[in-house]
Design an enzyme around this catalytic site. Structure first.
Site, PDB file in Angstrom:
ATOM      1  N   HIS A   3       0.849  -1.192   0.000  1.00  0.00           N
ATOM      2  CA  HIS A   3       0.000   0.000   0.000  1.00  0.00           C
ATOM      3  C   HIS A   3       0.881   1.238   0.000  1.00  0.00           C
ATOM      4  O   HIS A   3       2.069   1.156   0.338  1.00  0.00           O
ATOM      5  CB  HIS A   3      -0.879   0.030   1.256  1.00  0.00           C
ATOM      6  N   HIS A  47       5.514   6.307  -1.022  1.00  0.00           N
ATOM      7  CA  HIS A  47       6.309   5.074  -1.138  1.00  0.00           C
ATOM      8  C   HIS A  47       5.482   3.851  -0.766  1.00  0.00           C
ATOM      9  O   HIS A  47       4.526   3.954   0.005  1.00  0.00           O
ATOM     10  CB  HIS A  47       7.537   5.150  -0.223  1.00  0.00           C
TER      11      HIS A  47
HETATM   12  P1  ATP Z   1       4.187  -2.569  12.365  1.00  0.00           P
HETATM   13  O1  ATP Z   1       4.227  -1.199  12.956  1.00  0.00           O
HETATM   14  O2  ATP Z   1       3.250  -3.488  13.079  1.00  0.00           O
HETATM   15  O3  ATP Z   1       5.508  -3.166  12.154  1.00  0.00           O
HETATM   16  P2  ATP Z   1       3.281  -1.160  10.019  1.00  0.00           P
HETATM   17  O4  ATP Z   1       4.308  -0.136  10.300  1.00  0.00           O
HETATM   18  O5  ATP Z   1       3.076  -1.576   8.617  1.00  0.00           O
HETATM   19  O6  ATP Z   1       3.554  -2.465  10.881  1.00  0.00           O
HETATM   20  P3  ATP Z   1       1.509   0.674  11.206  1.00  0.00           P
HETATM   21  O7  ATP Z   1       2.552   1.087  12.182  1.00  0.00           O
HETATM   22  O8  ATP Z   1       0.108   0.551  11.674  1.00  0.00           O
HETATM   23  O9  ATP Z   1       1.868  -0.719  10.559  1.00  0.00           O
HETATM   24  O10 ATP Z   1       1.587   1.696   9.998  1.00  0.00           O
HETATM   25  C1  ATP Z   1       0.632   1.729   8.954  1.00  0.00           C
HETATM   26  C2  ATP Z   1       1.191   2.563   7.827  1.00  0.00           C
HETATM   27  O11 ATP Z   1       1.459   3.888   8.278  1.00  0.00           O
HETATM   28  C3  ATP Z   1       2.526   2.054   7.290  1.00  0.00           C
HETATM   29  O12 ATP Z   1       2.594   2.374   5.908  1.00  0.00           O
HETATM   30  C4  ATP Z   1       3.546   2.856   8.055  1.00  0.00           C
HETATM   31  O13 ATP Z   1       4.745   3.016   7.319  1.00  0.00           O
HETATM   32  C5  ATP Z   1       2.836   4.191   8.210  1.00  0.00           C
HETATM   33  N1  ATP Z   1       3.237   4.844   9.451  1.00  0.00           N
HETATM   34  C6  ATP Z   1       3.287   4.287  10.677  1.00  0.00           C
HETATM   35  N2  ATP Z   1       3.658   5.176  11.623  1.00  0.00           N
HETATM   36  C7  ATP Z   1       3.847   6.342  10.977  1.00  0.00           C
HETATM   37  C8  ATP Z   1       4.221   7.648  11.396  1.00  0.00           C
HETATM   38  N3  ATP Z   1       4.488   7.944  12.670  1.00  0.00           N
HETATM   39  N4  ATP Z   1       4.323   8.600  10.456  1.00  0.00           N
HETATM   40  C9  ATP Z   1       4.062   8.330   9.173  1.00  0.00           C
HETATM   41  N5  ATP Z   1       3.688   7.131   8.712  1.00  0.00           N
HETATM   42  C10 ATP Z   1       3.582   6.138   9.591  1.00  0.00           C
END
Ligand code: ATP
Ligand code: MG
Length: 176
Positions: free
Chosen positions: A38, A124
């Site tokens: 995504h 990205h």
């Molecule tokens: P995990 O954190 O369980 O390893 P993940 O990072 O894919 O998995 P989330 O942390 O829920 O899951 O993030 C969902 C999406 O949002 C991902 O594309 C992640 O890169 C993005 N994301 C997460 N935290 C942030 C943030 N603080 N700022 C910007 N984008 C974020």
């Protein structure tokens, strides 16, 4: 509920990304599962259900008022962020309209109570996580079209097998 806005690639596009990835990086560890590919537009984090209802209403209002056109992107660049070990695929150029879309979604999330994200928006798609070093440059540079169909609101769920995302709401955008 942990939420974020994103672009969901259609199945042929997700398969094209996965195919290309497999051909270039057969040995690399921790690929993001195909179903999880995504492009994040704006990250919200944990929000109460009532705030999410209100958020959806605000997205409805924005889009019925001044809907942005759907973005047409060419995924032709890879990048590596040493801080979190993320190796990604994205466009080297993208329309200002996509920055505005992401900015508006960040603003709507902030008014729903989310922490404001001040990082520069870099569209990205994460291909690999927890890479210790940058993977070797791909032998065949990527050139994969990504046509945005809608803005999707995802729920992110931590599970024993890893994270899973579910689209909980989606707003189709005018196609150009
Ligand atoms: P995990 O954190 O369980 O390893 P993940 O990072 O894919 O998995 P989330 O942390 O829920 O899951 O993030 C969902 C999406 O949002 C991902 O594309 C992640 O890169 C993005 N994301 C997460 N935290 C942030 C943030 N603080 N700022 C910007 N984008 C974020
Ligand atoms: Mg995360």
């Amino acid at each position: 509920m942990r939420v974020f806005f994103g672009i969901e690639p259609d199945q042929p596009t997700a398969l094209a990304i996965d195919d290309w990835r497999e051909r270039q990086f057969s040995a690399a560890a921790r690929p993001v599962p195909l179903a999880n590919l995504h492009l994040t537009l704006a990250f919200g984090g944990e929000l109460p259900l009532a705030a999410i209802d209100e958020l959806c209403d605000r997205v409805d209002a924005w889009l019925s008022d001044e809907p942005p056109g759907a973005a047409q992107l060419l995924l032709d660049q890879t990048g590596f962020w040493p801080g979190n070990g993320i190796y990604w695929l994205g466009p080297s150029h993208w329309p200002d309209a996509l920055d505005r879309q992401a900015g508006k979604l960040r603003q709507l999330l902030a008014s729903a109570g989310a922490r404001r994200d001040r990082q520069r928006f870099q569209p990205h798609i994460t291909l690999f996580r927890r890479c210790e070093q940058a993977p070797p440059l791909p032998a065949q540079p990527p050139a994969i079209a990504l046509q945005q169909r809608e803005i999707s609101l995802y729920e992110s769920q931590r599970q024993r097998e890893g994270v899973a995302y579910h689209v909980v709401a989606a707003w189709p955008l005018p196609q150009r």
